[in-house]
Design an enzyme around this catalytic site. Structure first.
Site, PDB file in Angstrom:
ATOM      1  CG  ASN A   1      -7.884   2.072   0.429  1.00 33.63           C
ATOM      2  OD1 ASN A   1      -6.728   1.858   0.246  1.00 33.63           O
ATOM      3  ND2 ASN A   1      -8.416   1.763   1.434  1.00 33.63           N
TER       4      ASN A   1
ATOM      5  CG  HIS B   1      -3.729   0.381   4.749  1.00 31.64           C
ATOM      6  ND1 HIS B   1      -3.240  -0.314   3.367  1.00 31.64           N
ATOM      7  CD2 HIS B   1      -4.597   1.239   4.121  1.00 31.64           C
ATOM      8  CE1 HIS B   1      -4.208  -0.497   2.554  1.00 31.64           C
ATOM      9  NE2 HIS B   1      -4.793   0.487   2.629  1.00 31.64           N
TER      10      HIS B   1
ATOM     11  CB  CYS C   1      -1.081  -0.363   1.171  1.00 35.05           C
ATOM     12  SG  CYS C   1       0.176  -0.315   3.120  1.00 35.05           S
TER      13      CYS C   1
END
Length: 445
Positions: free
Chosen positions: A386, A365, A73
């Site tokens: 995201n 994250h 990520c």
């Protein structure tokens, strides 16, 4: 003989069951959980009330990417930050930079970094805390902002279509297992060499091990490229730019100014006073790369700086704990989304400082902040890009409530030009070193 204290006696077990049965709500919860996920059973839709997908500051960004079954990520968020520059410059509606290209060199550099660390400290006993941390932490997918900067500055970037994803880059578990197997085997062998001061033999073993790891990474992720042609189409037609290197592409289309961006953290713990700069020992990923640098600031100040950058039309890379209250079925992340305390009698989270101190929460994250809604100057929700694909949230985007943001956001990266004199002075003062296992050393994946 006196009975030992703390034993779960038959009397105590009966008391627990009787108390459970007296509360009729428990039967309803038990029946529901037997056929449904916990999150669906305790979901509270009141969190949707103030989460309208509208924002007073809303940067128009491209469709979301998908990190698949990998923990990349932080790479996706970093490249999403950079791709907007390319798209703006060339008037592109859709564009991705190669996540696999950065991932390949991330893995290679992490392997080299860990092998070098073990050459430095590998003469310690196998149960030494640092050895345990290094080998347990091992080689994974996760990272932090400064690690991303080191990779981009050293290796540049390339469009996704010249270094595309492979099955292994999208599904990294097997490759990570093999990398760690090789490195732990190295650690087991190099210990005896270092204890007996056979330094040259130890370094020779390191280089042989690195060769094996390099071969594995090329087989899994692809053969590194050195020159390529950049082809794209925009409203003016087809274009082709030949004989580019990853570094010349970076300079020409992205810009080489990542050194101007500073990681800010919010760690309200007693061991980390605000307005000081921190680094984490044995964290970095690239030998000779950019050191980890975290300027610790109050959350209200971090939000002010984020808003400044958003107002200038630039998204913000940030790190959060997404273990709590995330809802993939909807788009709203809010601390009221799930009724943990009403259902089970205790909260799933508590004071931020104590969660950090007692290992209950930390950054895990990374995403982009691409918008915010300001009500009389106060942020009441944030727009989040995201990297989980477009089949969840609002085409892959989410709203994050003010309370969720304050509680679970730990890191944000802003341009240093927004810092005031006190903050710039803190950056230039002596850096405080944190233990490798400090919560601020956790990686986003």
């Amino acid at each position: 003989m006196e009975e030992q204290k703390g034993i779960l006696s038959e009397k105590r077990l009966n008391e627990l069951q009787d108390a459970y049965l007296r509360d009729e709500k428990n039967a309803l919860v038990r029946h529901a959980l037997s056929r449904h996920s916990l999150a669906n059973v305790i979901y509270d839709n009141k969190s949707q009330i103030n989460s309208a997908f509208h924002f007073s500051i809303d940067i128009k960004t491209m469709p979301v990417c998908n990190q698949k079954v990998s923990g990349r990520c932080w790479i996706f968020a970093g490249l999403n930050f950079l791709r907007e520059r390319v798209a703006k410059k060339l008037h592109l509606a859709k564009f991705e930079l190669s996540q696999n290209y950065i991932s390949f060199y991330d893995k290679l550099e992490k392997c080299n970094f860990l092998l070098e660390s073990l050459l430095e400290v590998g003469n310690r006993p196998h149960d030494d805390r640092l050895i345990h941390h290094l080998l347990t932490f091992g080689i994974g997918d996760g990272g932090q902002w400064d690690m991303f900067v080191s990779l981009v500055k050293k290796y540049g970037v390339v469009p996704q279509d010249v270094f595309p994803e492979t099955y292994q880059s999208n599904n990294t578990r097997e490759t990570d297992f093999l990398l760690n197997a090789a490195i732990r085997n190295f650690a087991s062998q190099v210990h005896g060499l270092l204890v007996n001061e056979k330094v040259e033999e130890a370094r020779s073993l390191k280089e042989r091990t690195l060769t094996h790891l390099y071969n594995l990474l090329v087989n899994a992720f692809g053969l590194p490229l050195h020159k390529f042609t950049f082809e794209y189409e925009n409203d003016k037609g087809y274009h082709s730019d030949k004989d580019l290197t990853p570094l010349t592409f970076l300079k020409k289309y992205v810009g080489d100014d990542l050194e101007n961006y500073q990681s800010l953290i919010n760690s309200p713990t007693q061991d980390k006073p605000f307005y000081h700069n921190y680094t984490v020992d044995y964290l970095g990923g690239t030998v000779g790369g950019r050191p980890i640098s975290h300027l610790n600031l109050p959350m209200e100040r971090i939000k002010e700086l984020i808003v400044k950058q958003l107002k200038d039309g630039e998204p913000v890379w940030f790190g959060s704990d997404v273990s709590f209250f995330r809802d993939r079925n909807g788009h709203a992340w809010d601390t009221d989304s799930f009724a943990y305390e009403k259902t089970f009698g205790f909260p799933s989270y508590f004071q931020k400082e104590r969660m950090l101190d007692y290992w209950h929460s930390a950054m895990n994250h990374a995403m982009l902040i691409t918008g915010v809604n300001l009500d009389e100057g106060i942020a009441n929700r944030w727009k989040i890009e995201n990297s989980w694909g477009n089949d969840n949230g609002e085409q892959g985007y989410y709203t994050m409530s003010a309370n969720f943001f304050d509680t679970f956001v730990y890191q944000a990266v802003v341009n240093k030009k927004y810092l005031n004199d006190e903050e710039k002075k803190a950056l230039n003062s002596e850096t405080i070193h944190l233990n490798p296992w400090d919560p601020m050393g956790t990686l986003a994946d």
